[in-house]
Design a protein around this motif. Structure first.
Motif, PDB file in Angstrom:
ATOM      1  N   TYR A  16      37.101  73.295  13.596  1.00  0.00           N
ATOM      2  CA  TYR A  16      36.713  74.582  13.019  1.00  0.00           C
ATOM      3  C   TYR A  16      35.959  74.461  11.695  1.00  0.00           C
ATOM      4  O   TYR A  16      35.768  75.452  10.999  1.00  0.00           O
ATOM      5  CB  TYR A  16      37.951  75.466  12.837  1.00  0.00           C
ATOM      6  CG  TYR A  16      38.560  75.860  14.167  1.00  0.00           C
ATOM      7  CD1 TYR A  16      37.863  76.682  15.053  1.00  0.00           C
ATOM      8  CD2 TYR A  16      39.801  75.381  14.570  1.00  0.00           C
ATOM      9  CE1 TYR A  16      38.388  77.028  16.285  1.00  0.00           C
ATOM     10  CE2 TYR A  16      40.342  75.726  15.803  1.00  0.00           C
ATOM     11  CZ  TYR A  16      39.623  76.552  16.653  1.00  0.00           C
ATOM     12  OH  TYR A  16      40.144  76.896  17.873  1.00  0.00           O
ATOM     13  N   THR A  17      35.592  73.230  11.334  1.00  0.00           N
ATOM     14  CA  THR A  17      34.762  73.075  10.133  1.00  0.00           C
ATOM     15  C   THR A  17      33.572  72.182  10.474  1.00  0.00           C
ATOM     16  O   THR A  17      33.682  71.273  11.297  1.00  0.00           O
ATOM     17  CB  THR A  17      35.537  72.435   8.952  1.00  0.00           C
ATOM     18  OG1 THR A  17      35.932  71.118   9.311  1.00  0.00           O
ATOM     19  CG2 THR A  17      36.745  73.247   8.551  1.00  0.00           C
ATOM     20  N   THR A  18      32.469  72.444   9.807  1.00  0.00           N
ATOM     21  CA  THR A  18      31.246  71.690  10.136  1.00  0.00           C
ATOM     22  C   THR A  18      31.322  70.234   9.665  1.00  0.00           C
ATOM     23  O   THR A  18      30.552  69.401  10.129  1.00  0.00           O
ATOM     24  CB  THR A  18      29.997  72.366   9.518  1.00  0.00           C
ATOM     25  OG1 THR A  18      30.224  72.518   8.104  1.00  0.00           O
ATOM     26  CG2 THR A  18      29.735  73.726  10.140  1.00  0.00           C
ATOM     27  N   PHE A  19      32.234  69.930   8.725  1.00  0.00           N
ATOM     28  CA  PHE A  19      32.400  68.543   8.281  1.00  0.00           C
ATOM     29  C   PHE A  19      33.197  67.715   9.281  1.00  0.00           C
ATOM     30  O   PHE A  19      33.248  66.489   9.185  1.00  0.00           O
ATOM     31  CB  PHE A  19      33.125  68.514   6.922  1.00  0.00           C
ATOM     32  CG  PHE A  19      32.283  68.018   5.794  1.00  0.00           C
ATOM     33  CD1 PHE A  19      31.601  66.808   5.878  1.00  0.00           C
ATOM     34  CD2 PHE A  19      32.183  68.737   4.619  1.00  0.00           C
ATOM     35  CE1 PHE A  19      30.839  66.341   4.820  1.00  0.00           C
ATOM     36  CE2 PHE A  19      31.411  68.280   3.556  1.00  0.00           C
ATOM     37  CZ  PHE A  19      30.740  67.079   3.669  1.00  0.00           C
ATOM     38  N   ARG A  20      33.909  68.417  10.201  1.00  0.00           N
ATOM     39  CA  ARG A  20      34.704  67.749  11.239  1.00  0.00           C
ATOM     40  C   ARG A  20      35.791  66.849  10.647  1.00  0.00           C
ATOM     41  O   ARG A  20      35.986  65.717  11.115  1.00  0.00           O
ATOM     42  CB  ARG A  20      33.800  66.919  12.172  1.00  0.00           C
ATOM     43  CG  ARG A  20      32.715  67.720  12.850  1.00  0.00           C
ATOM     44  CD  ARG A  20      33.228  68.396  14.106  1.00  0.00           C
ATOM     45  NE  ARG A  20      32.229  69.221  14.737  1.00  0.00           N
ATOM     46  CZ  ARG A  20      32.152  70.552  14.621  1.00  0.00           C
ATOM     47  NH1 ARG A  20      33.006  71.216  13.866  1.00  0.00           N
ATOM     48  NH2 ARG A  20      31.235  71.231  15.249  1.00  0.00           N
ATOM     49  N   VAL A  21      36.447  67.336   9.603  1.00  0.00           N
ATOM     50  CA  VAL A  21      37.548  66.581   9.000  1.00  0.00           C
ATOM     51  C   VAL A  21      38.718  67.542   8.781  1.00  0.00           C
ATOM     52  O   VAL A  21      38.586  68.753   8.968  1.00  0.00           O
ATOM     53  CB  VAL A  21      37.153  65.942   7.644  1.00  0.00           C
ATOM     54  CG1 VAL A  21      36.062  64.915   7.814  1.00  0.00           C
ATOM     55  CG2 VAL A  21      36.749  67.017   6.622  1.00  0.00           C
ATOM     56  N   GLY A  22      39.843  66.987   8.346  1.00  0.00           N
ATOM     57  CA  GLY A  22      40.983  67.824   7.974  1.00  0.00           C
ATOM     58  C   GLY A  22      42.118  67.732   8.975  1.00  0.00           C
ATOM     59  O   GLY A  22      41.924  67.335  10.129  1.00  0.00           O
ATOM     60  N   GLY A  23      43.316  68.091   8.517  1.00  0.00           N
ATOM     61  CA  GLY A  23      44.506  68.030   9.355  1.00  0.00           C
ATOM     62  C   GLY A  23      44.678  69.281  10.195  1.00  0.00           C
ATOM     63  O   GLY A  23      43.692  69.927  10.568  1.00  0.00           O
ATOM     64  N   ALA A  24      45.928  69.620  10.458  1.00  0.00           N
ATOM     65  CA  ALA A  24      46.200  70.750  11.354  1.00  0.00           C
ATOM     66  C   ALA A  24      46.711  71.956  10.567  1.00  0.00           C
ATOM     67  O   ALA A  24      47.310  71.820   9.500  1.00  0.00           O
ATOM     68  CB  ALA A  24      47.246  70.340  12.377  1.00  0.00           C
ATOM     69  N   ALA A  25      46.468  73.121  11.145  1.00  0.00           N
ATOM     70  CA  ALA A  25      47.056  74.355  10.599  1.00  0.00           C
ATOM     71  C   ALA A  25      48.423  74.526  11.254  1.00  0.00           C
ATOM     72  O   ALA A  25      48.543  74.357  12.469  1.00  0.00           O
ATOM     73  CB  ALA A  25      46.181  75.548  10.925  1.00  0.00           C
ATOM     74  N   ARG A  26      49.428  74.856  10.436  1.00  0.00           N
ATOM     75  CA  ARG A  26      50.746  75.104  11.036  1.00  0.00           C
ATOM     76  C   ARG A  26      50.647  76.269  12.027  1.00  0.00           C
ATOM     77  O   ARG A  26      51.152  76.205  13.129  1.00  0.00           O
ATOM     78  CB  ARG A  26      51.736  75.435   9.920  1.00  0.00           C
ATOM     79  CG  ARG A  26      53.119  75.677  10.416  1.00  0.00           C
ATOM     80  CD  ARG A  26      54.086  75.440   9.264  1.00  0.00           C
ATOM     81  NE  ARG A  26      55.340  76.110   9.477  1.00  0.00           N
ATOM     82  CZ  ARG A  26      56.189  76.399   8.503  1.00  0.00           C
ATOM     83  NH1 ARG A  26      55.899  76.092   7.246  1.00  0.00           N
ATOM     84  NH2 ARG A  26      57.330  76.984   8.759  1.00  0.00           N
TER      85      ARG A  26
END
Ligand code: FAD
Length: 292
Positions: A16-26
């Motif tokens: 869901y982000t254009t950087f294609r990084v990050g963890g999960a949403a609870r």
């Protein structure tokens, strides 16, 4: 009874982000109107959890630990209600699609913004702009949801307190639902040509072949971030999988396996090195969310 909110759990935010990084949403949910937005916010409040409003995620980086709360993604089909020179547009609609439609109708004002990959709500929040145009220039009215009073608010352009990449919504936490834009008359062929020219320039000058979030830093009072970063010798400078683009120094790119932390750490190093080199302190344009 079926949950009208369709709350999902443990949703990877990379997609869901254009950087294609990050963890999960609870927790994660898609919202398209004020009623479901109200329910979503209550869901978070009842659990004493924070919530985050997400558009297209083209200016956001979530931490690798993810978001321990509810991510509310504003979606709406790109349907625009034009009436002569004005248009009502919903927050989740694509800004690019709106710009293209305005060109098609011979309406001038945001035709140079067609390369900005966000939603119209995200553009209003950021007061997105490029090539001398800003969305604020065309705003007549913005309708938002006040989570404290659970009411909708209408604001004139003046009441939106727009500035360079700034709007009142960054301070008041209201959620943008829709906007009414007003355009000038233009020649569709000329508008199309001008838009095509800036799209060509974007392709030539910006590293669109890599995941990124647009300009990493805001323009300071003097100079341009790209030139300042280049002058500090940082073109190509890398932290993990994050790199200062060789093509445009004000772009941080994900070369393939960057973590959110790599991107943040690189941005921090850029700030420090540019300050040491030129005395200017750059301010991030990318919004980092969570613990870094
Ligand atoms: C290749 C590329 C090129 C870009 N070029 C430009 C450019 O030329 N000019 C420019 O200004 N930007 C540019 N950007 C950055 C980005 O596209 C814009 O800032 C865009 O307006 C963000 O919209 P979004 O829907 O992706 O918002 P998101 O990134 O999802 O969110 C950005 C912020 O807005 C808030 N937000 C989103 N929707 C709402 C809402 N409905 N109500 C309240 N808050 C909301 C979020 O909470 C967050 O704080 C570029 C990005 C990329 C990847």
């Amino acid at each position: 009874m079926q949950d009208p909110l369709n709350i999902q759990e443990n949703v990877s935010l990379k997609q869901y982000t254009t950087f294609r990084v990050g963890g999960a949403a609870r927790f994660f949910t898609d919202i398209s109107g004020a009623d479901s937005l109200k329910l979503a916010i209550r869901f978070a409040q009842e659990r004493q959890l924070p919530y985050f409003i997400l558009g297209r995620g083209s200016n956001v980086v979530f931490s690798d630990a993810g978001f321990d709360g509810l991510v509310i993604r504003i979606v709406s089909k790109s349907s625009f209600h034009f009436s002569e020179n004005s248009c009502e547009v919903f927050a989740g609609s694509s800004l690019s699609a709106l710009a293209r439609e305005s060109i098609h109708r011979g309406l001038s004002g945001i035709h140079l913004l067609s390369g900005i990959p966000g939603t119209t709500g995200g553009a209003v929040y950021m007061n997105a702009g490029a090539y001398g145009q800003e969305i604020a220039d065309c705003i007549r009215e913005v309708r938002s949801f006040d989570p404290e009073t659970e009411t909708t608010v209408s604001r004139s352009r003046e009441e939106c307190e727009f500035g360079y990449r700034r709007s009142v919504f960054q301070k008041n936490k209201e959620i943008i639902l829709s906007a009414i834009l007003e355009f000038q008359n233009g020649d569709p062929e000329v508008l199309k040509e001008e838009a095509a020219k800036v799209m060509k320039e974007r392709k030539e000058k910006q590293p669109l072949e890599f995941p990124n979030a647009g300009s990493a830093f805001k323009r300071p009072a003097a100079g341009f971030p790209g030139a300042l970063i280049e002058a500090a010798g940082l073109k190509g400078f890398t932290v993990g999988g994050a790199q200062v683009s060789e093509k445009h120094a004000n772009f941080i790119i994900n070369t393939g396996n960057a973590s959110a932390q790599d991107i943040y750490d690189l941005s921090e190093q850029i700030i420090q090195k540019v300050r040491a080199h030129s005395g200017i302190t750059l301010e991030r344009e990318i919004i980092f969310t969570g613990k870094f």
